[in-house]
Motif scaffolding. Structure first.
Motif, PDB file in Angstrom:
ATOM      1  N   GLY A 153     -10.224  -9.410 -10.353  1.00  0.00           N
ATOM      2  CA  GLY A 153     -10.233  -8.649  -9.126  1.00  0.00           C
ATOM      3  C   GLY A 153     -11.599  -8.754  -8.316  1.00  0.00           C
ATOM      4  O   GLY A 153     -11.377  -8.723  -7.205  1.00  0.00           O
ATOM      5  N   ASP A 154     -12.697  -8.700  -9.177  1.00  0.00           N
ATOM      6  CA  ASP A 154     -13.949  -8.715  -8.633  1.00  0.00           C
ATOM      7  C   ASP A 154     -14.230 -10.073  -7.831  1.00  0.00           C
ATOM      8  O   ASP A 154     -14.795 -10.019  -6.850  1.00  0.00           O
ATOM      9  N   GLU A 155     -13.771 -11.140  -8.440  1.00  0.00           N
ATOM     10  CA  GLU A 155     -14.131 -12.507  -8.068  1.00  0.00           C
ATOM     11  C   GLU A 155     -13.236 -12.849  -6.461  1.00  0.00           C
ATOM     12  O   GLU A 155     -13.713 -13.255  -5.765  1.00  0.00           O
ATOM     13  N   THR A 156     -12.092 -12.386  -6.746  1.00  0.00           N
ATOM     14  CA  THR A 156     -11.071 -12.528  -5.553  1.00  0.00           C
ATOM     15  C   THR A 156     -11.769 -11.515  -4.445  1.00  0.00           C
ATOM     16  O   THR A 156     -11.768 -12.156  -3.116  1.00  0.00           O
ATOM     17  N   SER A 157     -11.967 -10.293  -4.612  1.00  0.00           N
ATOM     18  CA  SER A 157     -12.538  -9.492  -3.550  1.00  0.00           C
ATOM     19  C   SER A 157     -13.798 -10.136  -2.866  1.00  0.00           C
ATOM     20  O   SER A 157     -14.117  -9.950  -1.809  1.00  0.00           O
ATOM     21  N   ARG A 158     -14.670 -10.668  -3.801  1.00  0.00           N
ATOM     22  CA  ARG A 158     -16.049 -11.403  -3.321  1.00  0.00           C
ATOM     23  C   ARG A 158     -15.538 -12.629  -2.352  1.00  0.00           C
ATOM     24  O   ARG A 158     -16.268 -12.676  -1.540  1.00  0.00           O
ATOM     25  N   ALA A 159     -14.583 -13.323  -2.933  1.00  0.00           N
ATOM     26  CA  ALA A 159     -14.403 -14.359  -2.138  1.00  0.00           C
ATOM     27  C   ALA A 159     -13.839 -14.229  -0.830  1.00  0.00           C
ATOM     28  O   ALA A 159     -14.082 -14.784   0.131  1.00  0.00           O
ATOM     29  N   ILE A 160     -13.046 -13.046  -0.752  1.00  0.00           N
ATOM     30  CA  ILE A 160     -12.463 -12.655   0.534  1.00  0.00           C
ATOM     31  C   ILE A 160     -13.502 -12.099   1.443  1.00  0.00           C
ATOM     32  O   ILE A 160     -13.720 -12.406   2.587  1.00  0.00           O
ATOM     33  N   GLN A 161     -14.238 -11.305   0.825  1.00  0.00           N
ATOM     34  CA  GLN A 161     -15.453 -10.804   1.691  1.00  0.00           C
ATOM     35  C   GLN A 161     -16.503 -11.980   2.140  1.00  0.00           C
ATOM     36  O   GLN A 161     -16.613 -12.002   3.340  1.00  0.00           O
ATOM     37  N   ASP A 162     -16.617 -13.184   1.548  1.00  0.00           N
ATOM     38  CA  ASP A 162     -17.372 -14.201   1.993  1.00  0.00           C
ATOM     39  C   ASP A 162     -16.756 -14.865   3.014  1.00  0.00           C
ATOM     40  O   ASP A 162     -17.298 -15.431   3.957  1.00  0.00           O
ATOM     41  N   LYS A 163     -15.381 -14.926   3.108  1.00  0.00           N
ATOM     42  CA  LYS A 163     -14.380 -15.559   4.354  1.00  0.00           C
ATOM     43  C   LYS A 163     -14.977 -14.766   5.404  1.00  0.00           C
ATOM     44  O   LYS A 163     -14.453 -15.202   6.867  1.00  0.00           O
ATOM     45  N   PHE A 164     -15.066 -13.353   5.462  1.00  0.00           N
ATOM     46  CA  PHE A 164     -15.014 -12.580   6.555  1.00  0.00           C
ATOM     47  C   PHE A 164     -16.469 -12.162   6.632  1.00  0.00           C
ATOM     48  O   PHE A 164     -17.045 -10.858   7.306  1.00  0.00           O
ATOM     49  N   LYS A 165     -17.593 -13.009   6.666  1.00  0.00           N
ATOM     50  CA  LYS A 165     -19.063 -12.707   6.686  1.00  0.00           C
ATOM     51  C   LYS A 165     -19.235 -12.154   8.120  1.00  0.00           C
ATOM     52  O   LYS A 165     -20.107 -11.288   8.469  1.00  0.00           O
ATOM     53  N   PHE A 166     -18.558 -12.593   9.174  1.00  0.00           N
ATOM     54  CA  PHE A 166     -18.801 -12.473  10.325  1.00  0.00           C
ATOM     55  C   PHE A 166     -18.550 -11.098  10.998  1.00  0.00           C
ATOM     56  O   PHE A 166     -18.878 -10.270  11.895  1.00  0.00           O
ATOM     57  N   LEU A 212     -11.533  -5.290   3.470  1.00  0.00           N
ATOM     58  CA  LEU A 212     -10.550  -6.393   3.224  1.00  0.00           C
ATOM     59  C   LEU A 212     -10.712  -6.995   2.183  1.00  0.00           C
ATOM     60  O   LEU A 212      -9.479  -7.578   1.355  1.00  0.00           O
ATOM     61  N   GLY A 213     -11.678  -7.343   1.402  1.00  0.00           N
ATOM     62  CA  GLY A 213     -11.779  -7.763   0.019  1.00  0.00           C
ATOM     63  C   GLY A 213     -11.278  -7.224  -0.916  1.00  0.00           C
ATOM     64  O   GLY A 213     -10.289  -7.850  -1.626  1.00  0.00           O
ATOM     65  N   ILE A 214     -11.481  -5.794  -0.754  1.00  0.00           N
ATOM     66  CA  ILE A 214     -10.535  -4.917  -2.089  1.00  0.00           C
ATOM     67  C   ILE A 214      -9.123  -4.994  -1.661  1.00  0.00           C
ATOM     68  O   ILE A 214      -8.202  -5.065  -2.606  1.00  0.00           O
ATOM     69  N   ALA A 215      -8.755  -4.753  -0.694  1.00  0.00           N
ATOM     70  CA  ALA A 215      -7.199  -4.681  -0.124  1.00  0.00           C
ATOM     71  C   ALA A 215      -6.681  -6.229  -0.619  1.00  0.00           C
ATOM     72  O   ALA A 215      -5.498  -6.240  -1.060  1.00  0.00           O
ATOM     73  N   GLY A 216      -7.293  -7.212  -0.040  1.00  0.00           N
ATOM     74  CA  GLY A 216      -6.833  -8.576  -0.489  1.00  0.00           C
ATOM     75  C   GLY A 216      -6.538  -8.925  -1.846  1.00  0.00           C
ATOM     76  O   GLY A 216      -5.858  -9.620  -2.194  1.00  0.00           O
ATOM     77  N   SER A 217      -7.667  -8.648  -2.538  1.00  0.00           N
ATOM     78  CA  SER A 217      -7.706  -8.905  -3.986  1.00  0.00           C
ATOM     79  C   SER A 217      -6.612  -7.974  -4.623  1.00  0.00           C
ATOM     80  O   SER A 217      -5.945  -8.591  -5.402  1.00  0.00           O
ATOM     81  N   ASN A 218      -6.386  -6.788  -4.293  1.00  0.00           N
ATOM     82  CA  ASN A 218      -5.139  -6.021  -4.750  1.00  0.00           C
ATOM     83  C   ASN A 218      -3.768  -6.553  -4.328  1.00  0.00           C
ATOM     84  O   ASN A 218      -2.801  -6.710  -5.193  1.00  0.00           O
ATOM     85  N   ILE A 219      -3.747  -6.847  -3.143  1.00  0.00           N
ATOM     86  CA  ILE A 219      -2.549  -7.483  -2.716  1.00  0.00           C
ATOM     87  C   ILE A 219      -2.134  -8.796  -3.680  1.00  0.00           C
ATOM     88  O   ILE A 219      -1.083  -8.983  -3.917  1.00  0.00           O
ATOM     89  N   GLY A 220      -3.197  -9.695  -3.615  1.00  0.00           N
ATOM     90  CA  GLY A 220      -2.918 -10.784  -4.526  1.00  0.00           C
ATOM     91  C   GLY A 220      -2.708 -10.502  -5.902  1.00  0.00           C
ATOM     92  O   GLY A 220      -1.899 -11.586  -6.500  1.00  0.00           O
ATOM     93  N   GLY A 221      -3.233  -9.689  -6.582  1.00  0.00           N
ATOM     94  CA  GLY A 221      -2.987  -9.151  -7.846  1.00  0.00           C
ATOM     95  C   GLY A 221      -1.717  -9.028  -7.983  1.00  0.00           C
ATOM     96  O   GLY A 221      -1.225  -9.050  -9.141  1.00  0.00           O
ATOM     97  N   TRP A 222      -1.238  -7.845  -7.315  1.00  0.00           N
ATOM     98  CA  TRP A 222       0.156  -7.428  -7.469  1.00  0.00           C
ATOM     99  C   TRP A 222       1.107  -8.478  -7.008  1.00  0.00           C
ATOM    100  O   TRP A 222       2.312  -8.434  -8.028  1.00  0.00           O
TER     101      TRP A 222
END
Length: 159
Positions: free
Chosen positions: A77-90, A99-109
């Motif tokens: 959950g932590d690494e996926t959230s960080r990876a998503i956050q890195d994709k949206f640095k702008f 977005l990172g937290i939400a995306g990580s949880n969607i992917g996890g579920w």
């Protein structure tokens, strides 16, 4: 082919089953796009549990440790959230973190839903999803603090 042959072939333990489906494909594409955060989580978990290769090149299973499965899902959950956050640095910090937290949880579920469809127990998926959620929230902090949070909250003695 006669009816017996069809039945024999369809019931053979050697029959190859292709379990690829839409959810598996989406999950794999997302993993690839994000730089394989699940693999980073597995490696991070190995390091935190001090799992090393033995003389035969094999490793102990993470699930053989008391908190191994929880730690792996937390780290995922932590690494996926960080990876998503890195994709949206702008984007502004609060937006990309959300977005990172939400995306990580969607992917996890999505992952846990696949497990349920494959026959895994509901409570196990619920527990894994909860650990993913906790890990996604820990992405608000650096990895060292994230590890400390895991150790503090998951290592408490029972009441």
């Amino acid at each position: 082919m006669n009816n017996f042959s069809k039945q024999f072939i369809s019931n053979s333990p050697f029959k190859q089953v292709n379990k690829s489906n839409v959810l598996s494909n989406i999950e794999h594409k997302a993993e690839e796009f994000l730089g394989f955060p699940e693999e980073k989580a597995r490696n991070r978990t190995d390091k935190e549990l001090n799992i090393k290769l033995d003389k035969d090149g094999l490793k102990e299973e993470q699930n053989s440790f008391p908190d191994g499965d929880a730690r792996r899902h937390y780290n995922a959950g932590d690494e996926t959230s960080r990876a998503i956050q890195d994709k949206f640095k702008f984007l502004p910090y609060p937006t990309r973190v959300a977005l990172g937290i939400a995306g990580s949880n969607i992917g996890g579920w999505v992952h846990e839903y696949k497990n349920l469809k494959d026959g895994r127990p509901f409570l196990e998926s619920l527990e894994d999803g909860t650990n993913n959620f906790a890990g996604s929230l820990s992405s608000l902090f650096n990895r060292k603090t994230s590890k400390k949070l895991f150790n503090k909250f998951y290592k408490q003695k029972p009441f």
